[in-house]
Design a protein around this motif. Structure first.
Motif, PDB file in Angstrom:
ATOM      1  N   ILE A 126       0.902  -1.118   0.137  1.00 59.57           N
ATOM      2  CA  ILE A 126       0.111   0.005  -0.114  1.00 59.57           C
ATOM      3  C   ILE A 126       0.964   1.180   0.039  1.00 59.57           C
ATOM      4  O   ILE A 126       1.810   1.198   0.700  1.00 59.57           O
ATOM      5  CB  ILE A 126      -0.862   0.052   1.141  1.00 59.57           C
ATOM      6  N   HIS A 127       0.364   2.171  -1.007  1.00 61.27           N
ATOM      7  CA  HIS A 127       1.687   3.492  -1.100  1.00 61.27           C
ATOM      8  C   HIS A 127       0.894   4.812  -0.527  1.00 61.27           C
ATOM      9  O   HIS A 127       1.490   5.582  -0.596  1.00 61.27           O
ATOM     10  CB  HIS A 127       2.239   3.319  -2.310  1.00 61.27           C
ATOM     11  N   CYS A 128      -0.360   4.545  -0.123  1.00 60.11           N
ATOM     12  CA  CYS A 128      -1.115   5.889   0.352  1.00 60.11           C
ATOM     13  C   CYS A 128      -2.190   5.569   1.201  1.00 60.11           C
ATOM     14  O   CYS A 128      -2.962   4.457   1.138  1.00 60.11           O
ATOM     15  CB  CYS A 128      -1.835   6.438  -0.916  1.00 60.11           C
ATOM     16  N   LEU A 129      -2.372   6.388   2.267  1.00 63.21           N
ATOM     17  CA  LEU A 129      -3.402   6.330   3.326  1.00 63.21           C
ATOM     18  C   LEU A 129      -4.227   7.540   3.073  1.00 63.21           C
ATOM     19  O   LEU A 129      -3.610   8.684   2.848  1.00 63.21           O
ATOM     20  CB  LEU A 129      -3.093   6.392   4.780  1.00 63.21           C
ATOM     21  N   GLN A 130      -5.475   7.557   3.261  1.00 60.53           N
ATOM     22  CA  GLN A 130      -6.188   8.640   3.106  1.00 60.53           C
ATOM     23  C   GLN A 130      -7.500   8.544   4.126  1.00 60.53           C
ATOM     24  O   GLN A 130      -7.940   7.580   4.448  1.00 60.53           O
ATOM     25  CB  GLN A 130      -6.897   8.627   1.530  1.00 60.53           C
ATOM     26  N   LEU A 131      -7.989   9.835   4.510  1.00 59.46           N
ATOM     27  CA  LEU A 131      -9.181   9.817   5.259  1.00 59.46           C
ATOM     28  C   LEU A 131      -9.917  11.300   5.116  1.00 59.46           C
ATOM     29  O   LEU A 131      -9.499  11.937   4.324  1.00 59.46           O
ATOM     30  CB  LEU A 131      -8.561   9.649   6.731  1.00 59.46           C
ATOM     31  N   THR A 132     -11.122  11.420   5.430  1.00 59.49           N
ATOM     32  CA  THR A 132     -11.599  12.576   5.819  1.00 59.49           C
ATOM     33  C   THR A 132     -11.887  12.949   7.270  1.00 59.49           C
ATOM     34  O   THR A 132     -12.094  12.074   8.177  1.00 59.49           O
ATOM     35  CB  THR A 132     -13.073  12.789   5.145  1.00 59.49           C
ATOM     36  N   ARG A 133     -11.723  14.178   7.534  1.00 61.35           N
ATOM     37  CA  ARG A 133     -11.937  14.781   8.912  1.00 61.35           C
ATOM     38  C   ARG A 133     -12.913  15.784   8.859  1.00 61.35           C
ATOM     39  O   ARG A 133     -13.160  16.443   7.947  1.00 61.35           O
ATOM     40  CB  ARG A 133     -10.595  15.347   9.562  1.00 61.35           C
ATOM     41  N   VAL A 134     -13.532  16.199  10.251  1.00 64.45           N
ATOM     42  CA  VAL A 134     -14.287  17.201  10.067  1.00 64.45           C
ATOM     43  C   VAL A 134     -13.383  18.306  10.075  1.00 64.45           C
ATOM     44  O   VAL A 134     -12.568  18.435  10.800  1.00 64.45           O
ATOM     45  CB  VAL A 134     -15.191  17.211  11.559  1.00 64.45           C
ATOM     46  N   THR A 135     -13.955  19.232   9.046  1.00 61.61           N
ATOM     47  CA  THR A 135     -12.882  20.480   8.850  1.00 61.61           C
ATOM     48  C   THR A 135     -12.762  21.368  10.226  1.00 61.61           C
ATOM     49  O   THR A 135     -11.564  21.754  10.576  1.00 61.61           O
ATOM     50  CB  THR A 135     -13.519  21.269   7.645  1.00 61.61           C
ATOM     51  N   ALA A 136     -13.672  21.485  11.085  1.00 58.07           N
ATOM     52  CA  ALA A 136     -13.674  22.362  12.228  1.00 58.07           C
ATOM     53  C   ALA A 136     -12.852  21.795  13.334  1.00 58.07           C
ATOM     54  O   ALA A 136     -12.663  22.588  14.280  1.00 58.07           O
ATOM     55  CB  ALA A 136     -15.191  22.768  12.586  1.00 58.07           C
ATOM     56  N   ALA A 141      -7.119  17.471  13.127  1.00 63.23           N
ATOM     57  CA  ALA A 141      -6.338  18.061  12.208  1.00 63.23           C
ATOM     58  C   ALA A 141      -4.525  17.893  12.671  1.00 63.23           C
ATOM     59  O   ALA A 141      -3.756  17.566  11.792  1.00 63.23           O
ATOM     60  CB  ALA A 141      -6.787  19.438  11.633  1.00 63.23           C
ATOM     61  N   ALA A 142      -4.637  18.749  13.856  1.00 53.63           N
ATOM     62  CA  ALA A 142      -3.190  18.640  14.361  1.00 53.63           C
ATOM     63  C   ALA A 142      -2.456  17.017  14.580  1.00 53.63           C
ATOM     64  O   ALA A 142      -1.404  16.906  14.125  1.00 53.63           O
ATOM     65  CB  ALA A 142      -3.229  19.239  15.756  1.00 53.63           C
ATOM     66  N   PHE A 143      -3.518  16.406  15.029  1.00 55.83           N
ATOM     67  CA  PHE A 143      -2.855  14.975  15.133  1.00 55.83           C
ATOM     68  C   PHE A 143      -2.597  14.345  13.869  1.00 55.83           C
ATOM     69  O   PHE A 143      -1.331  13.894  13.763  1.00 55.83           O
ATOM     70  CB  PHE A 143      -4.275  13.876  15.664  1.00 55.83           C
ATOM     71  N   TRP A 144      -3.221  14.355  12.720  1.00 51.48           N
ATOM     72  CA  TRP A 144      -2.917  13.852  11.375  1.00 51.48           C
ATOM     73  C   TRP A 144      -1.809  14.659  10.584  1.00 51.48           C
ATOM     74  O   TRP A 144      -0.828  14.082  10.005  1.00 51.48           O
ATOM     75  CB  TRP A 144      -3.997  13.654  10.514  1.00 51.48           C
ATOM     76  N   HIS A 145      -1.774  15.922  11.048  1.00 53.64           N
ATOM     77  CA  HIS A 145      -0.746  16.674  10.499  1.00 53.64           C
ATOM     78  C   HIS A 145       0.546  16.385  11.148  1.00 53.64           C
ATOM     79  O   HIS A 145       1.906  16.353  10.358  1.00 53.64           O
ATOM     80  CB  HIS A 145      -0.782  18.111  10.720  1.00 53.64           C
TER      81      HIS A 145
END
Length: 175
Positions: A126-136, A141-145
């Motif tokens: 596997i060469h890529c991980l993707q997800l969606t997060r609640v924008t607000a 966001a900080a965790f995944w960044h």
């Protein structure tokens, strides 16, 4: 994702695929995170919803592409990881949910699991991980960044009450 590959990358956890028999433990774990449901604009959590979450997947995805892993310490469910294999592309994994129980948050459990998932993914081609997060949700966001995920498109998901929920895609290329 083979359970054995994920387990080899995360030997301090007992990892297993969750089933309908695990509904109450998963219910308790999700109830320990009321902020998650609030960010989604969702109402009271139910066992029926937990049962659905264990098997629900997009129409274009086959049931065998979905896996819900439970992570245990001392025989206690401390985290859950819901993924879709080979989605949205062949060499992708889509992370539907990574949730750590409230007593284990801010103790690097989520980071350890996400890092182990990335290592297991590479070993699995596997060469890529993707997800969606609640924008607000700035904490998510900080965790995944911190794990070098990059923001992508912003989308709007319909809500039951005719509202919309802004979500942001995030992607991490693995090398």
């Amino acid at each position: 994702m083979k359970l054995s590959v994920l387990q080899s990358e995360l030997p301090n956890f007992k990892i297993r695929l969750l089933t309908a028999a695990d509904q109450q433990a998963l219910f308790d774990l999700e109830r320990s995170n009321p902020g998650y449901r609030e960010s989604l604009g969702a109402g009271e959590l139910t066992l029926a919803e937990i049962q659905s979450d264990l098997t629900a997947h997009p129409e274009q995805v086959s049931a065998d592409q979905k896996q819900v892993f439970g992570f245990y310490l001392a025989n206690h469910l401390v985290a859950v990881l819901d993924i879709l294999n080979q989605y949205p592309e062949q060499d992708f994994i889509f992370i539907g949910l990574l949730m750590v129980g409230a007593p284990y948050q801010r103790r690097a459990v989520g980071k350890v699991i996400a890092t182990g998932l990335m290592q297991a993914a590479l070993k699995s081609g596997i060469h890529c991980l993707q997800l969606t997060r609640v924008t607000a949700d700035k904490g998510v966001a900080a965790f995944w960044h911190q794990l070098d995920f990059e923001d992508g498109d912003q989308l709007f998901l319909p809500l039951k009450n005719n509202g919309r929920l802004a979500v942001t895609t995030m992607t991490r290329l693995l090398v």
